[in-house]
Design a protein around this motif. Structure first.
Motif, PDB file in Angstrom:
ATOM      1  N   ALA A 203     -61.654  -8.739  13.958  1.00 15.87           N
ATOM      2  CA  ALA A 203     -62.067  -9.820  14.846  1.00 15.87           C
ATOM      3  C   ALA A 203     -63.580  -9.761  15.008  1.00 15.87           C
ATOM      4  O   ALA A 203     -64.125  -8.738  15.407  1.00 15.87           O
ATOM      5  CB  ALA A 203     -61.370  -9.693  16.187  1.00 15.87           C
ATOM      6  N   LYS A 204     -64.246 -10.859  14.672  1.00 16.26           N
ATOM      7  CA  LYS A 204     -65.706 -10.884  14.654  1.00 16.26           C
ATOM      8  C   LYS A 204     -66.314 -11.154  16.020  1.00 16.26           C
ATOM      9  O   LYS A 204     -67.206 -10.470  16.474  1.00 16.26           O
ATOM     10  CB  LYS A 204     -66.175 -12.005  13.724  1.00 16.26           C
ATOM     11  CG  LYS A 204     -66.437 -11.583  12.314  1.00 16.26           C
ATOM     12  CD  LYS A 204     -66.861 -12.803  11.505  1.00 16.26           C
ATOM     13  CE  LYS A 204     -67.445 -12.412  10.174  1.00 16.26           C
ATOM     14  NZ  LYS A 204     -67.641 -13.542   9.292  1.00 16.26           N
ATOM     15  N   PHE A 205     -65.849 -12.228  16.667  1.00 16.43           N
ATOM     16  CA  PHE A 205     -66.493 -12.711  17.885  1.00 16.43           C
ATOM     17  C   PHE A 205     -66.208 -11.784  19.059  1.00 16.43           C
ATOM     18  O   PHE A 205     -67.098 -11.403  19.817  1.00 16.43           O
ATOM     19  CB  PHE A 205     -66.019 -14.141  18.173  1.00 16.43           C
ATOM     20  CG  PHE A 205     -66.288 -14.620  19.569  1.00 16.43           C
ATOM     21  CD1 PHE A 205     -67.586 -14.683  20.061  1.00 16.43           C
ATOM     22  CD2 PHE A 205     -65.248 -15.004  20.400  1.00 16.43           C
ATOM     23  CE1 PHE A 205     -67.828 -15.124  21.347  1.00 16.43           C
ATOM     24  CE2 PHE A 205     -65.492 -15.441  21.676  1.00 16.43           C
ATOM     25  CZ  PHE A 205     -66.783 -15.498  22.162  1.00 16.43           C
ATOM     26  N   VAL A 206     -64.966 -11.440  19.228  1.00 16.69           N
ATOM     27  CA  VAL A 206     -64.532 -10.483  20.245  1.00 16.69           C
ATOM     28  C   VAL A 206     -63.350  -9.704  19.677  1.00 16.69           C
ATOM     29  O   VAL A 206     -62.775 -10.081  18.672  1.00 16.69           O
ATOM     30  CB  VAL A 206     -64.065 -11.174  21.556  1.00 16.69           C
ATOM     31  CG1 VAL A 206     -65.240 -11.537  22.432  1.00 16.69           C
ATOM     32  CG2 VAL A 206     -63.189 -12.375  21.265  1.00 16.69           C
ATOM     33  N   GLY A 207     -62.981  -8.623  20.344  1.00 18.74           N
ATOM     34  CA  GLY A 207     -61.771  -7.914  19.951  1.00 18.74           C
ATOM     35  C   GLY A 207     -62.036  -6.735  19.045  1.00 18.74           C
ATOM     36  O   GLY A 207     -61.394  -5.704  19.151  1.00 18.74           O
TER      37      GLY A 207
ATOM     38  N   ASN B  95     -68.722 -10.613  25.552  1.00 18.08           N
ATOM     39  CA  ASN B  95     -68.899 -12.014  25.176  1.00 18.08           C
ATOM     40  C   ASN B  95     -67.961 -12.917  25.977  1.00 18.08           C
ATOM     41  O   ASN B  95     -66.783 -12.592  26.160  1.00 18.08           O
ATOM     42  CB  ASN B  95     -68.587 -12.210  23.691  1.00 18.08           C
ATOM     43  CG  ASN B  95     -69.732 -11.789  22.794  1.00 18.08           C
ATOM     44  OD1 ASN B  95     -70.897 -11.893  23.175  1.00 18.08           O
ATOM     45  ND2 ASN B  95     -69.411 -11.330  21.602  1.00 18.08           N
ATOM     46  N   SER B 153     -59.454 -15.116  23.137  1.00 22.84           N
ATOM     47  CA  SER B 153     -59.380 -14.113  24.203  1.00 22.84           C
ATOM     48  C   SER B 153     -60.236 -12.942  23.786  1.00 22.84           C
ATOM     49  O   SER B 153     -60.786 -12.925  22.680  1.00 22.84           O
ATOM     50  CB  SER B 153     -57.933 -13.648  24.418  1.00 22.84           C
ATOM     51  OG  SER B 153     -57.545 -12.785  23.363  1.00 22.84           O
ATOM     52  N   GLN B 154     -60.314 -11.955  24.640  1.00 21.51           N
ATOM     53  CA  GLN B 154     -61.054 -10.753  24.269  1.00 21.51           C
ATOM     54  C   GLN B 154     -60.347  -9.983  23.164  1.00 21.51           C
ATOM     55  O   GLN B 154     -60.883  -9.011  22.638  1.00 21.51           O
ATOM     56  CB  GLN B 154     -61.270  -9.867  25.498  1.00 21.51           C
ATOM     57  CG  GLN B 154     -62.290 -10.471  26.441  1.00 21.51           C
ATOM     58  CD  GLN B 154     -63.046  -9.413  27.240  1.00 21.51           C
ATOM     59  OE1 GLN B 154     -63.143  -8.270  26.841  1.00 21.51           O
ATOM     60  NE2 GLN B 154     -63.590  -9.842  28.363  1.00 21.51           N
ATOM     61  N   LEU B 155     -59.158 -10.410  22.791  1.00 24.34           N
ATOM     62  CA  LEU B 155     -58.434  -9.772  21.695  1.00 24.34           C
ATOM     63  C   LEU B 155     -58.762 -10.398  20.350  1.00 24.34           C
ATOM     64  O   LEU B 155     -58.368  -9.883  19.311  1.00 24.34           O
ATOM     65  CB  LEU B 155     -56.927  -9.835  21.957  1.00 24.34           C
ATOM     66  CG  LEU B 155     -56.472  -9.112  23.234  1.00 24.34           C
ATOM     67  CD1 LEU B 155     -55.039  -9.472  23.578  1.00 24.34           C
ATOM     68  CD2 LEU B 155     -56.623  -7.607  23.080  1.00 24.34           C
ATOM     69  N   GLY B 156     -59.471 -11.530  20.368  1.00 21.12           N
ATOM     70  CA  GLY B 156     -59.842 -12.162  19.104  1.00 21.12           C
ATOM     71  C   GLY B 156     -59.551 -13.649  19.087  1.00 21.12           C
ATOM     72  O   GLY B 156     -59.077 -14.225  20.079  1.00 21.12           O
ATOM     73  N   PRO B 179     -56.293 -12.313  14.344  1.00 14.62           N
ATOM     74  CA  PRO B 179     -57.731 -12.605  14.285  1.00 14.62           C
ATOM     75  C   PRO B 179     -58.355 -12.192  12.941  1.00 14.62           C
ATOM     76  O   PRO B 179     -57.863 -11.263  12.316  1.00 14.62           O
ATOM     77  CB  PRO B 179     -58.290 -11.742  15.413  1.00 14.62           C
ATOM     78  CG  PRO B 179     -57.344 -10.606  15.545  1.00 14.62           C
ATOM     79  CD  PRO B 179     -55.983 -11.165  15.182  1.00 14.62           C
ATOM     80  N   ASP B 180     -59.497 -12.812  12.576  1.00 11.28           N
ATOM     81  CA  ASP B 180     -59.930 -14.106  13.083  1.00 11.28           C
ATOM     82  C   ASP B 180     -59.328 -15.169  12.185  1.00 11.28           C
ATOM     83  O   ASP B 180     -59.463 -15.092  10.964  1.00 11.28           O
ATOM     84  CB  ASP B 180     -61.448 -14.201  13.046  1.00 11.28           C
ATOM     85  CG  ASP B 180     -62.136 -13.429  14.174  1.00 11.28           C
ATOM     86  OD1 ASP B 180     -61.477 -13.066  15.141  1.00 11.28           O
ATOM     87  OD2 ASP B 180     -63.342 -13.187  14.068  1.00 11.28           O
ATOM     88  N   LYS B 204     -65.283 -10.648   6.105  1.00 14.51           N
ATOM     89  CA  LYS B 204     -66.607 -10.145   6.471  1.00 14.51           C
ATOM     90  C   LYS B 204     -67.404  -9.629   5.281  1.00 14.51           C
ATOM     91  O   LYS B 204     -68.555  -9.963   5.100  1.00 14.51           O
ATOM     92  CB  LYS B 204     -66.440  -8.967   7.444  1.00 14.51           C
ATOM     93  CG  LYS B 204     -66.443  -9.338   8.891  1.00 14.51           C
ATOM     94  CD  LYS B 204     -66.239  -8.079   9.727  1.00 14.51           C
ATOM     95  CE  LYS B 204     -66.584  -8.312  11.171  1.00 14.51           C
ATOM     96  NZ  LYS B 204     -66.168  -7.205  12.018  1.00 14.51           N
TER      97      LYS B 204
END
Lengths: 346, 346
Positions: A203-207, B95, B153-156, B179-180, B204
């Motif tokens: 997970a890039k953005f969060v997680g 974030n 969410s904070q999980l992705g 994710p993602d 990535k």
């Protein structure tokens, strides 16, 4: 609590015959492990590269259609080359791995002294493996060994599935998790009628790099994704976590030995206990790792301070044999007591 | 070739009633679209935030267990705040999104003038949607509308599935891609006995933001992942590509209108033609986009130079109505002729 095998490293790059006379073996590490016909079998990741010429860096990739090897050769003084990472280089805007990995079978009577096949057992093929196949995990389901592994190509880092009954004939079953996904560990039995697996999406953005759970009716199509554990900032597993090998069933729950890395890229092994019937429920998690890079073959290598286990054999007597990569270079082993690990989880 | 609707933007943030008196609507965009009982239905993504106080930035997140809204409020002069991106801010290392999105139903007789519900139709709930639900895509399969959307969410950033038969009662079916993953577009019929979908994982190391294909027996468990198209460096779709809405069946193949962005983050719409029976085979792909941000409501907004379509209605007479976000802010529409698009693919 940890009994490292006295003949570690069990398998070093120099112990493995290259698949071609013009290649050299760079690493022999991160093995999948299974018991088969009373013996211990490893599928060792053998990372090879062309014999290096002075003034050049070269690697091999496979053709997505023909499967033929192609050599990528770059002058070290080319300003379009970035070769600072021992695992990856970037040439003219394209990322390459410094080696091409395949799997080699190694067999042992005692789990410590291994005889290594002279030829690859499973090699890269098709469009999702042009940069090689990596880090096998083996789960036995009835009489079949399922092998999941990382396929790397310019299309991404995916998880593929294969199977064998005898470690001679292998059948590839395709991509089961799209990019980026690795560190997949399939449970050794169905739970409430479904297959389960741990997996590690990115997970890039969060997680971040967290362990997820998915389930399936057929081992090929996966759904019902749920997050299990994430990195714990500032802890030994603060940067990433990923499953090791298939979970072990204990009366207290599914015991998963997992790897975590910290901000210094030190990889250690800890434990996770999951509910037997609802494996998305975390019962307990290691506060501290039980296997830490301390031996010379773990503190040094292609990359320092790495223990990365992908093979695990349950001896059935309360002991587990872990097979792991030391220093991202060689294959090592150690024995742990299930009871010792469970005690740390109380 | 493109006929933009003369009353664009069709829906602006000011047209939408906030879900709470202490909230304001920041964006009303990226709608899913369907025909239902002779009318056009949109599920508009409504991005809300608390009414902003001077000297603070605040946003809302939902509790993963209770579903209750929590307000996150940060002093603008806090050195631990980074609020340079209009969509995201980082506070004390975490974030957040600047808004929390839900879906609002909008109904139209002519596809141009919409009546917007005063209340949310589908809102964030559970652990995978605490930062909101975004960008619905609707696929009708028999008498049921399947809605896939992004859960943040904070999980992705994951893809979730829901369904409805009447756009009144909705049933959530959980996470279908971990994710993602976003930009999922489910095909409107089975192919050789399997459901198919386009999806957009995030690779990535290599591969980038490419469109992949997966298939399923039950719409919940997905496998047989295959890469379809990736970004083309230096072109209009050089940074990322992602599916728009469900593919349209034409005699020449499955027509998918997709978005691409370039190095300036300009989002355009192009087309992809996939084999009817083997939808992983690309027959043709747009050299140039057919919908480019040119109108003021596309060139300006929360972010400039964005057309992002997630809704598509096949009028059955050779025309398609595209519903899209303009400037990441508002809902717009345009009509295209299938024949015109197919001609550019020859």
């Amino acid at each position: 609590m940890i009994q490292r095998f006295s003949n570690n490293p069990l398998i070093s790059p120099r112990d493995v015959k290259p698949s071609r006379p013009d290649f050299e073996v760079l690493c022999a590490f991160n093995p999948g492990a299974a018991s088969y016909e009373g013996r211990k079998v490893l599928l060792v990741r053998v990372a090879e590269r062309p014999l290096q010429e002075k003034g050049y860096i070269s690697t091999a990739v496979t053709d997505p259609v023909t499967g033929e090897l192609k050599i990528v050769r770059c002058p070290l003084d080319d300003p379009d080359l970035d070769a600072r990472d021992p695992r990856i280089f970037c040439y003219r805007g394209v990322n390459y791995l410094t080696s091409l990995s395949h799997f080699r079978t190694a067999i042992s009577e005692d789990g410590k002294s291994f005889t290594i096949d002279s030829k690859p057992s499973l090699s890269a093929s098709g469009p999702y493996e042009t940069y090689g196949i990596e880090d096998a995990r083996i789960t036995k389901l009835e009489d079949t060994f399922y092998i999941n592994y990382t396929g790397v190509s310019q299309l991404g880092v995916v998880t593929c599935l294969a199977r064998t009954r005898d470690f001679r004939a292998f059948e590839k079953l395709g991509v089961i998790f799209g990019p980026d996904n690795k560190d997949v560990a399939i449970f050794p039995e169905k739970i409430d009628g479904r297959y389960y697996t741990l997996h590690r999406p990115a997970a890039k953005f969060v997680g971040g790099l967290a362990i997820w759970l998915a389930s399936s009716d057929n081992l090929l199509d996966w759904g019902r994704h749920q997050a299990v554990i994430g990195p714990r900032r500032g802890e030994w597993d603060g940067e990433r976590v990923g499953a090791g090998a298939a979970p072990i069933k204990t009366p207290q729950g599914w015991l998963e030995l997992y790897h975590g890395s910290d901000e210094n890229t030190r990889y250690c092994t800890g434990a996770l206990l999951l509910d037997l019937e609802k494996p998305w429920r975390v019962i307990a998690r290691s506060q501290a790792p039980f296997l830490i890079p301390e031996a010379p073959y773990e503190r040094e290598g292609l990359l320092p301070n790495i223990v990365f286990h992908s093979g695990l054999i349950d001896n059935g007597n309360g002991t587990l044999d872990l097979y792991y990569g030391g220093g991202d270079l060689q294959t090592c082993g150690c024995r742990v007591l299930v009871e010792d690990i469970l005690r740390t989880l109380k």
